[in-house]
Design a protein around this motif. Structure first.
Motif, short mmCIF file in Angstrom:
data_model
loop_
_atom_site.label_atom_id
_atom_site.label_comp_id
_atom_site.label_asym_id
_atom_site.label_seq_id
_atom_site.Cartn_x
_atom_site.Cartn_y
_atom_site.Cartn_z
N ILE A 5 0.94 -1.22 -0.10
CA ILE A 5 -0.01 -0.02 0.09
C ILE A 5 0.76 1.07 -0.16
CG2 ILE A 5 -1.79 1.35 1.33
CD1 ILE A 5 -2.76 -1.56 2.41
N THR A 45 1.50 4.11 -3.43
CA THR A 45 1.13 5.78 -3.22
C THR A 45 2.15 6.78 -2.96
OG1 THR A 45 0.75 5.47 -0.74
CG2 THR A 45 -1.18 5.44 -2.23
N ASP A 70 -0.36 10.14 -6.34
CA ASP A 70 -1.54 10.55 -5.58
C ASP A 70 -2.52 9.67 -5.40
OD1 ASP A 70 0.18 12.94 -4.68
OD2 ASP A 70 -0.62 14.09 -6.24
N ARG A 71 -2.86 8.91 -6.18
CA ARG A 71 -3.89 7.99 -6.23
C ARG A 71 -3.86 7.02 -4.96
NH1 ARG A 71 -3.94 4.53 -10.07
NH2 ARG A 71 -1.69 5.13 -10.89
N GLN A 72 -5.01 6.46 -4.59
CA GLN A 72 -4.99 5.59 -3.54
C GLN A 72 -5.33 4.26 -4.05
OE1 GLN A 72 -8.28 7.01 -0.67
NE2 GLN A 72 -6.67 7.54 0.74
N THR A 84 -7.07 0.46 -4.51
CA THR A 84 -8.19 -0.16 -4.53
C THR A 84 -7.74 -1.44 -4.27
OG1 THR A 84 -8.13 -1.10 -6.74
CG2 THR A 84 -9.35 1.19 -6.19
N HIS A 103 -10.75 1.85 5.26
CA HIS A 103 -11.26 1.31 4.39
C HIS A 103 -12.64 1.12 4.48
CE1 HIS A 103 -12.20 -1.24 0.78
NE2 HIS A 103 -12.68 -2.34 1.50
N PRO A 135 -10.97 2.77 -1.68
CA PRO A 135 -9.91 2.41 -1.87
C PRO A 135 -9.41 2.24 -0.45
CG PRO A 135 -10.18 4.85 -1.80
CD PRO A 135 -11.73 4.37 -2.22
N SER A 191 -6.33 2.91 2.44
CA SER A 191 -5.28 3.87 2.98
C SER A 191 -4.82 3.21 4.33
CB SER A 191 -5.88 5.23 2.97
OG SER A 191 -6.95 5.53 4.01
N GLU A 228 0.87 3.37 8.59
CA GLU A 228 2.14 4.19 7.96
C GLU A 228 3.35 3.74 8.51
OE1 GLU A 228 3.16 8.30 5.77
OE2 GLU A 228 1.27 8.11 6.86
#
Length: 214
Positions: free
Chosen positions: A15, A19, A23-25, A27, A57, A62, A64, A70
């Motif tokens: 994940i 990113t 910038d897209r998350q 799926t 989620h 998507p 994140s 993180e």
């Protein structure tokens, strides 16, 4: 805190990777493709990760990373990229050989050994492919960037990163004379100039090479 689990760490790392340079998350279906797993298996694991507080989620949306997810992802990315750098500098591996070795070692070496590797290497900020190595606190140092395909003709920038996804492409890019740190001027999506030389890039390079944006 969620217990150690190589499977969990691999999901979080995938994940994070998705990113990191756009910038897209991601799926769940894209995550399944990244990991080479059945969508049903990924859907179930995403539920577990959400229950552990590692991802955010909603159904049909998507995925994140949560702050905790993180932090854990960066810790694994740090391990992976330090090991890659170590293998290149200390053992003579080439940059197209280190990914699979690092995948095996990242789950097994101790924190003490990792700290020793980091110290011996002089606290490197980037791995051989130009990917940023998070420090022990999770801080990432990265310059503004642009994908080669998105750069207009005439744009001059230093190569920040070459994706390590395809070892064959890595070797072809290297053979063309393009590597991390090389300054190039974009002539087209498949051609750059380095110094006085015009370089034809291999197929796929436009989506695998990132330049400084400024």
């Amino acid at each position: 805190m969620a217990p150690p689990s190589p499977a969990v760490d691999d999901y979080l790392k995938a994940i994070y990777h998705f990113t990191e340079w756009q910038d897209r998350q991601i799926t769940p279906s894209q995550l399944a493709g990244e990991l080479g797993l059945a969508p049903s298996s990924v859907t179930e694991m995403v539920r577990k990760l959400a229950a552990l507080g590692l991802v955010e989620h909603r159904p049909y949306g998507p995925v994140s990373l949560s702050p905790a997810g993180e932090q854990r992802a960066k810790a694994m990315v740090r391990r992976h990229r330090l090991i890659e750098t170590w293998l290149v500098r200390e053992f003579g591996y080439t940059w197209d050989e280190v990914h699979d070795e690092a995948e095996l070692l990242e789950h097994t070496i101790s924190d003490r050994l990792l700290e020793g590797i980091d110290e011996r290497l002089g606290r490197p900020r980037f791995d051989p492919h130009g990917d940023a190595i998070p420090d022990a606190a999770g801080t990432v140092d990265r310059e503004p960037f642009i994908l080669l395909r998105s750069a207009r003709p005439g744009h001059t920038g230093r190569v920040l990163r070459v994706s390590d996804r395809d070892p064959v492409l890595l070797r072809a890019v290297e053979a063309a004379g393009v590597g991390v740190g090389v300054t190039v001027t974009v002539q087209g999506p498949h051609t750059v100039r380095s110094g006085a030389a015009s370089i034809a890039l291999p197929e796929g390079a436009a989506d695998a090479v990132w330049l400084t944006a400024g």
